[in-house]
Design a protein around this motif. Structure first.
Motif, mmCIF file in Angstrom:
data_model
loop_
_atom_site.group_PDB
_atom_site.id
_atom_site.type_symbol
_atom_site.label_atom_id
_atom_site.label_comp_id
_atom_site.label_asym_id
_atom_site.label_seq_id
_atom_site.Cartn_x
_atom_site.Cartn_y
_atom_site.Cartn_z
ATOM 1 N N PRO A 80 0.805 -1.229 0.000
ATOM 2 C CA PRO A 80 0.000 0.000 0.000
ATOM 3 C C PRO A 80 0.832 1.271 0.000
ATOM 4 O O PRO A 80 0.406 2.295 -0.542
ATOM 5 N N GLY A 81 2.030 1.227 0.593
ATOM 6 C CA GLY A 81 2.887 2.404 0.584
ATOM 7 C C GLY A 81 3.334 2.771 -0.816
ATOM 8 O O GLY A 81 3.340 3.948 -1.204
ATOM 9 N N MET A 82 3.721 1.771 -1.592
ATOM 10 C CA MET A 82 4.115 2.014 -2.979
ATOM 11 C C MET A 82 2.944 2.575 -3.781
ATOM 12 O O MET A 82 3.097 3.529 -4.559
ATOM 13 N N LEU A 83 1.773 1.988 -3.599
ATOM 14 C CA LEU A 83 0.603 2.453 -4.345
ATOM 15 C C LEU A 83 0.210 3.873 -3.949
ATOM 16 O O LEU A 83 -0.279 4.643 -4.782
ATOM 17 N N GLY A 84 0.433 4.224 -2.686
ATOM 18 C CA GLY A 84 0.139 5.589 -2.263
ATOM 19 C C GLY A 84 0.965 6.604 -3.022
ATOM 20 O O GLY A 84 0.456 7.650 -3.454
#
Length: 276
Positions: A80-84
């Motif tokens: 989720p951090g990368m997608l954010g």
């Protein structure tokens, strides 16, 4: 020699790993490799494209430029951090999915092309992930993926320094990055997933990255290795950095470090003809 009272690059990169990945890893490594992948993929205007293990979206946004504003472009990652970061830096028209590659949340035959740049080696079940890619491809569609390896000497030297100062557990990540580079293994995976017209290419990617200390902390703080070094005190970090600089001195060319990792690029097609 660096000391705790002098300026160390470590402090510059002690931030969010996804932000560091986008800021440092992408321009130095992610974008050049992604562009090489797209050279092989030969996307055309209007093609529907899914980018697996998209990270912060460098390949996804290059795809969006190639296929045009009316085409369907999607990126998928389990982090989720990368997608954010991807949602923030990429154009609004791109669709994003947070899911594992082994269980794609998209319908059958939804895409013309599935891409994966430097991600397949991390999938726990590679055949299942490739079968899912096969499922979501339209008849005549293609998958194109690449993985790096074997471990280039520059990163092998960094791995040795990490092992010396922290322990052998740190090797698991770097070894994992470069674990899938055998052409026969790639062919077998693709056949097991049902692909046809399989092509496997081995090449190299000359890369010029930051000087050793800078590159080391950029790489560590952009990856899961950041957790391994976070427990070191200041003196231990200094000793680690000094050993990295010493081990990597032979890869310095002026004000950059040079490496030329191998790259496996694989293409396969789903049987059938595309709809007119």
């Amino acid at each position: 020699m660096t000391t705790p009272t002098t300026t160390s690059p470590y402090q510059k990169y002690a931030a969010n790993s996804a932000e560091n990945y986008e800021r440092y890893f992408v321009p130095a490594i992610g974008e050049p490799v992604g562009r090489r992948l797209l050279d092989v993929a030969r996307l055309t205007l209007g093609e529907r494209v899914l980018d697996l293990a998209c990270g912060t979206g460098i390949v996804t946004r290059l795809v969006a430029e190639a296929v045009g504003p009316k085409a369907t472009v999607a990126g998928l990652d389990s982090n989720p951090g990368m997608l954010g970061v991807a949602r923030r830096v990429c154009q609004d028209s791109i669709e994003w999915y947070e899911a594992p590659a082994e269980d794609l949340p998209v319908p059958n035959e939804a895409f013309d092309v599935v891409l994966c740049s430097m991600g397949l080696q991390f999938f726990p079940n590679k055949v299942r992930a490739l079968r899912e890619a096969h499922r979501v491809l339209a008849p005549g569609g293609r998958v194109v993926w690449c993985t790096p390896g074997p471990t280039p000497p520059l990163l092998a030297a960094i791995d040795d320094a990490l092992t010396s100062h922290i322990g052998p557990g740190t090797s698991m990540f770097i070894h994992g990055v470069f674990a899938l580079h055998d052409a026969t293994t790639a062919q077998d995976l693709m056949e097991a997933a049902g692909f046809e017209q399989i092509q496997v290419e081995t090449t190299t990617m000359p890369l010029r990255v930051a000087p050793p200390a800078e590159f080391f902390w950029q790489y560590v703080q952009s990856t899961p290795l950041s957790a391994a070094v976070s427990g070191l005190d200041e003196w231990a970090r200094v000793a680690l950095e000094d050993e990295v600089v010493e081990r990597c001195a032979g890869f310095v060319d002026g004000d950059v470090s040079v490496m030329e990792p191998g790259l496996l690029i694989v293409t396969g097609h789903r049987e059938g003809r595309p709809c007119p």
